[in-house]
Design a protein around this motif. Structure first.
Motif, short mmCIF file in Angstrom:
data_model
loop_
_atom_site.label_atom_id
_atom_site.label_comp_id
_atom_site.label_asym_id
_atom_site.label_seq_id
_atom_site.Cartn_x
_atom_site.Cartn_y
_atom_site.Cartn_z
N ILE A 1 78.86 34.20 67.10
CA ILE A 1 77.78 34.07 68.09
C ILE A 1 76.50 34.70 67.56
CG2 ILE A 1 77.04 34.74 70.40
CD1 ILE A 1 79.98 34.58 71.24
N GLY A 2 76.63 35.85 66.86
CA GLY A 2 75.44 36.47 66.28
C GLY A 2 74.77 35.57 65.26
N GLY A 3 75.58 34.91 64.41
CA GLY A 3 75.01 33.99 63.43
C GLY A 3 74.33 32.81 64.09
N LEU A 4 74.95 32.24 65.13
CA LEU A 4 74.34 31.11 65.83
C LEU A 4 73.07 31.52 66.56
CD1 LEU A 4 77.56 29.39 67.25
CD2 LEU A 4 76.19 28.71 65.26
N SER A 5 73.00 32.80 67.00
CA SER A 5 71.77 33.26 67.65
C SER A 5 70.62 33.32 66.66
CB SER A 5 72.00 34.63 68.31
OG SER A 5 72.11 35.66 67.33
N VAL A 6 70.91 33.66 65.42
CA VAL A 6 69.86 33.65 64.39
C VAL A 6 69.39 32.22 64.14
CG1 VAL A 6 69.36 34.16 61.96
CG2 VAL A 6 70.72 35.75 63.31
N VAL A 7 70.35 31.28 64.09
CA VAL A 7 69.98 29.87 63.94
C VAL A 7 69.10 29.43 65.10
CG1 VAL A 7 70.88 27.50 63.85
CG2 VAL A 7 72.06 29.33 62.62
N ALA A 8 69.42 29.86 66.33
CA ALA A 8 68.64 29.48 67.51
C ALA A 8 67.22 30.04 67.42
CB ALA A 8 69.33 29.99 68.77
N ILE A 9 67.07 31.27 66.92
CA ILE A 9 65.73 31.87 66.79
C ILE A 9 64.90 31.08 65.80
CG2 ILE A 9 64.53 33.91 65.92
CD1 ILE A 9 66.77 35.59 67.18
N ILE A 10 65.50 30.72 64.65
CA ILE A 10 64.76 29.92 63.65
C ILE A 10 64.39 28.56 64.24
CG2 ILE A 10 64.91 28.84 61.37
CD1 ILE A 10 66.76 31.10 60.52
N ALA A 11 65.31 27.97 65.02
CA ALA A 11 65.04 26.66 65.63
C ALA A 11 63.86 26.73 66.60
CB ALA A 11 66.30 26.18 66.35
N LEU A 12 63.78 27.79 67.41
CA LEU A 12 62.66 27.94 68.34
C LEU A 12 61.33 28.00 67.59
CD1 LEU A 12 64.10 30.54 70.88
CD2 LEU A 12 63.56 28.13 71.33
N ALA A 13 61.33 28.73 66.47
CA ALA A 13 60.09 28.81 65.68
C ALA A 13 59.73 27.46 65.08
CB ALA A 13 60.25 29.85 64.57
N ARG A 14 60.74 26.72 64.60
CA ARG A 14 60.48 25.41 64.02
C ARG A 14 59.90 24.45 65.06
NH1 ARG A 14 61.39 27.84 59.92
NH2 ARG A 14 62.98 27.40 58.32
N LEU A 15 60.44 24.47 66.26
CA LEU A 15 59.98 23.57 67.31
C LEU A 15 58.52 23.84 67.69
CD1 LEU A 15 63.15 23.44 69.59
CD2 LEU A 15 62.28 21.62 68.12
N ARG A 16 58.06 25.07 67.47
CA ARG A 16 56.67 25.42 67.78
C ARG A 16 55.80 25.43 66.53
NH1 ARG A 16 59.90 27.69 71.50
NH2 ARG A 16 59.18 27.82 73.69
N GLN A 17 56.29 24.76 65.52
CA GLN A 17 55.54 24.58 64.28
C GLN A 17 55.20 25.91 63.60
OE1 GLN A 17 55.22 21.39 63.26
NE2 GLN A 17 56.28 20.90 65.19
N HIS A 18 56.14 26.87 63.74
CA HIS A 18 55.93 28.16 63.07
C HIS A 18 57.12 28.38 62.11
CE1 HIS A 18 54.24 32.23 62.71
NE2 HIS A 18 55.51 32.61 62.54
N ASP A 19 56.78 28.60 60.87
CA ASP A 19 57.84 28.75 59.87
C ASP A 19 58.40 30.18 59.86
OD1 ASP A 19 57.70 26.15 59.04
OD2 ASP A 19 56.25 26.54 57.44
N LEU A 20 59.71 30.27 60.04
CA LEU A 20 60.42 31.54 59.84
C LEU A 20 61.31 31.38 58.61
CD1 LEU A 20 61.66 32.78 63.33
CD2 LEU A 20 59.86 33.75 61.91
N PRO A 21 61.37 32.42 57.74
CA PRO A 21 62.23 32.31 56.55
C PRO A 21 63.70 32.25 56.94
CG PRO A 21 61.43 34.54 56.79
CD PRO A 21 60.70 33.73 57.83
N TYR A 22 64.49 31.63 56.09
CA TYR A 22 65.92 31.52 56.35
C TYR A 22 66.69 32.76 55.88
CZ TYR A 22 66.23 30.29 51.40
OH TYR A 22 66.13 30.31 50.02
N GLU A 23 65.96 33.82 55.41
CA GLU A 23 66.66 35.00 54.92
C GLU A 23 67.52 35.65 55.99
OE1 GLU A 23 63.67 34.21 54.13
OE2 GLU A 23 63.37 34.46 51.98
N GLY A 24 67.17 35.42 57.25
CA GLY A 24 68.00 35.98 58.32
C GLY A 24 69.42 35.44 58.28
N ILE A 25 69.55 34.16 57.88
CA ILE A 25 70.88 33.58 57.73
C ILE A 25 71.61 34.25 56.58
CG2 ILE A 25 72.17 31.48 57.23
CD1 ILE A 25 70.98 31.51 59.97
#
Length: 586
Positions: A107-131
């Motif tokens: 669940i913790g890993g999927l929450s990181v994916v969800a955070i990156i997805a929210l940034a992508r949907l708002r046209q803001h790039d977050l690095p994938y290093e969190g994954i």
């Protein structure tokens, strides 16, 4: 599993991270409990990190994005970690906790994916290093089993790649990100496999060590039982022989039979000494002897030595001088083991030194009391002096009629060390030997003017003996020996008979009980307590073939414990102490 099965498992190996079914279950129980213990610091550190990330999101991301990411961290991820931390301190089954712990990682890993997805949907790039950080955390920090963490990490990676594809990432960028994440995943899998393999190897080693320890304990118990049984079965007939010879020795016999009786007595005494030495060293090596240290005066122990060894010294024409010397300092020791040490040293001097004089003196040296046994005998050369306390070491001499096993002095060294002391010898050919034992000194006590003072010499008219022994022949010869020494004695086969009998020879409290420790209907110690409470006895002697119970005298109960076979000198010494009248002090 026994040691052979564990060794077979070790030989087969476990590259697939699986043991045999019976061992696998035991490993998983230990592993899951280890995960519970590991989860406590891991959860605390993860909770702190996600709180820090929430602060960084609020400070560095646009407000529209930060509000959502912070909400995910604070309302989903952090509470989940806090629940895991709390569960690690509850009574939940370890296996259940391990599954919940692994689920929290997913669940913790999927929450990181969800955070990156929210940034992508708002046209803001977050690095994938969190994954990548999440993958390394699961593989190397959390300690989740290899198969579980590999499957869940794969699920997180698939979710991330699917999210990037759905949000419109270019094929080239998606390929690059996928390559780095896959590479990190392979590295984590290798590290996790190695970690679990090492854990399994350590578990198997611990199991083999534990089985080896248990096997050693079982062997030790078998040896202990063997020593006990051998002691009893060898000592009982030897006890009868010793008593018969003591009785015959005092009867008027023609010269030739008298000479044979004397030789038999010497042989029996020698055999008894050999048997006692072998059993003593065996008990020491098996850890059956545990010293009961106390502060005690040396005087009573020396009196026991005088009573025990005095006749032998007189027969050999040796002057035995036992004196505490200038020091009245108590010594910290087990009284029975201290007696055994001094008896071995004096017997060694009587039998092997060829001396005409043996002196025992004491002196305080710093915080120890040094007891010296010196003789004017033949002495020893440098080799003898160096190896005197080695087991089975004997001076090469063919003149001894009954050579020993070379264990007496080895027992002295072992017992001295067990009581936090030391021992040694100084000797030279033709100049005698000076053996010494150094033990911790006790605290001097003020003498009690009300303490009774023992008057010398037994009073045979004032005491009679009750002999309780279920072995008919042994009972008969104990009674005959006591009568031969001038005492009145009555024999009983059981404790019940002794309690039902009418006792006394002119007054109460005048009888001395001589009983086997292990009677069929009642322990000898219990019988002594009952007769003492009735006012029938004024002391007692417990006979036993069990060498696990140390010989010695309990002054509080006026009770001796003597090992079978009963050594006549030792028995007379015990009787002398019990029959010696006490005169009140001033």
């Amino acid at each position: 599993m026994d040691i052979a099965q564990l060794q077979q498992q070790n030989d087969r190996g476990f590259r697939r991270l699986r043991f045999a079914p019976e061992l696998e279950q035991a490993y998983r129980e230990v592993r899951d409990e280890g995960i519970r213990q590991r989860a406590r610091p891991v959860s605390a550190s993860a909770l702190a990190l996600f709180l820090i990330y929430a602060l960084l999101d609020a400070a560095m991301l646009p407000a529209s994005i930060a509000s959502d990411t912070v909400m995910i961290r604070l309302l989903i991820t952090c509470p989940l970690i806090a629940v895991v931390w709390w569960l690690s301190y509850t009574q939940i089954r370890a296996a259940t906790f391990a599954r919940l712990y692994a689920g929290a990682y997913l669940i913790g890993g999927l929450s990181v994916v969800a955070i990156i997805a929210l940034a992508r949907l708002r046209q803001h790039d977050l690095p994938y290093e969190g994954i990548l950080l999440m993958l390394m955390f699961g593989y190397l920090v959390m300690g989740i089993p290899f198969r579980s963490v590999s499957l869940m990490s794969l699920a997180v990676i698939v979710a991330y790649i699917s999210m990037e594809y759905a949000t419109g990432m270019s094929a080239q960028q998606l390929l690059i990100n996928s390559f780095f994440i896959a590479t990190a995943n392979v590295m984590g899998m290798v590290g996790s496999w190695l970690s679990e393999y090492r854990q399994r190897a350590h578990f198997l080693d611990r199991q083999m060590l534990e089985q080896s320890r248990r096997q050693a304990e079982r062997e030790s118990q078998r040896k202990t039982r063997l020593i006990t049984v051998a002691s009893h079965d060898l000592r009982q007939p030897l006890n009868v022989v010793s008593l018969i010879l003591e009785h015959l020795d005092g009867d008027p016999l023609p010269p030739q039979p008298a000479s044979l009786v004397s030789k038999l007595k010497a042989s029996v005494a020698h055999f008894h000494g050999l048997l006692a030495s072998v059993l003593d060293i065996s008990r020491i090596q098996e850890g059956m002897i545990v010293p009961q240290l106390q502060s005690l005066d040396l005087g009573p122990t020396l009196e026991q030595i005088r009573d025990t060894c005095g006749d032998q010294a007189q027969r050999l024409g040796v002057s035995l001088n036992l004196s505490p010397g200038e020091s009245a300092t108590p010594v910290i020791a087990d009284p029975q083991l201290l007696y055994r040490i001094l008896q071995n040293l004096i017997s060694n001097a009587l039998e092997h030194s060829g001396a005409t004089s043996i002196d025992v003196t004491t002196a305080r040296v710093d915080d120890h009391l040094r007891i010296e046994i010196s003789d004017n005998g033949c002495g020893m050369d440098h080799a003898g002096e160096t190896h005197a306390f080695d087991p089975f070491y004997r001076k090469s001499s063919g003149s001894e009629l009954h050579p020993g096993l070379g264990l007496g002095l080895a027992i002295v060294r072992e017992l001295s060390h067990m009581m936090n002391g030391n021992c040694g010898v100084r000797s030279a050919p033709g100049q005698g030997s000076r053996f010494w034992v150094s033990l911790p000194a006790g605290v001097n006590r003020q003498p009690d003017s009300k303490t009774s003072v023992a008057a010398p010499g037994p009073d045979t008219d004032a005491h009679h003996f009750l002999v309780v022994e279920d072995h008919d022949e042994a009972r008969h010869w104990v009674c005959e020996t006591l009568k031969h020494w001038g005492f009145a004695a009555r024999g009983f086969a059981t404790a019940k008979e002794a309690l039902a009998g009418r006792h006394g020879s002119g007054g109460s409290h005048d009888a001395i009980l001589v009983t086997d420790l292990h009677l069929p209907d009642m322990p000898g110690r219990t019988l002594h307590s009952l007769l003492t409470a009735r006012g029938t006895t004024c002391g007692g002697i417990l006979m036993t073939a069990d060498t696990g119970l140390p010989e010695g005298y309990d002054a509080g109960q006026r009770l001796w414990v003597l090992h079978k076979p009963l050594v006549p000198m030792r028995l007379r010494a015990a009787i002398t102490q019990l029959t010696r009248p006490l005169s009140p002090g001033p």
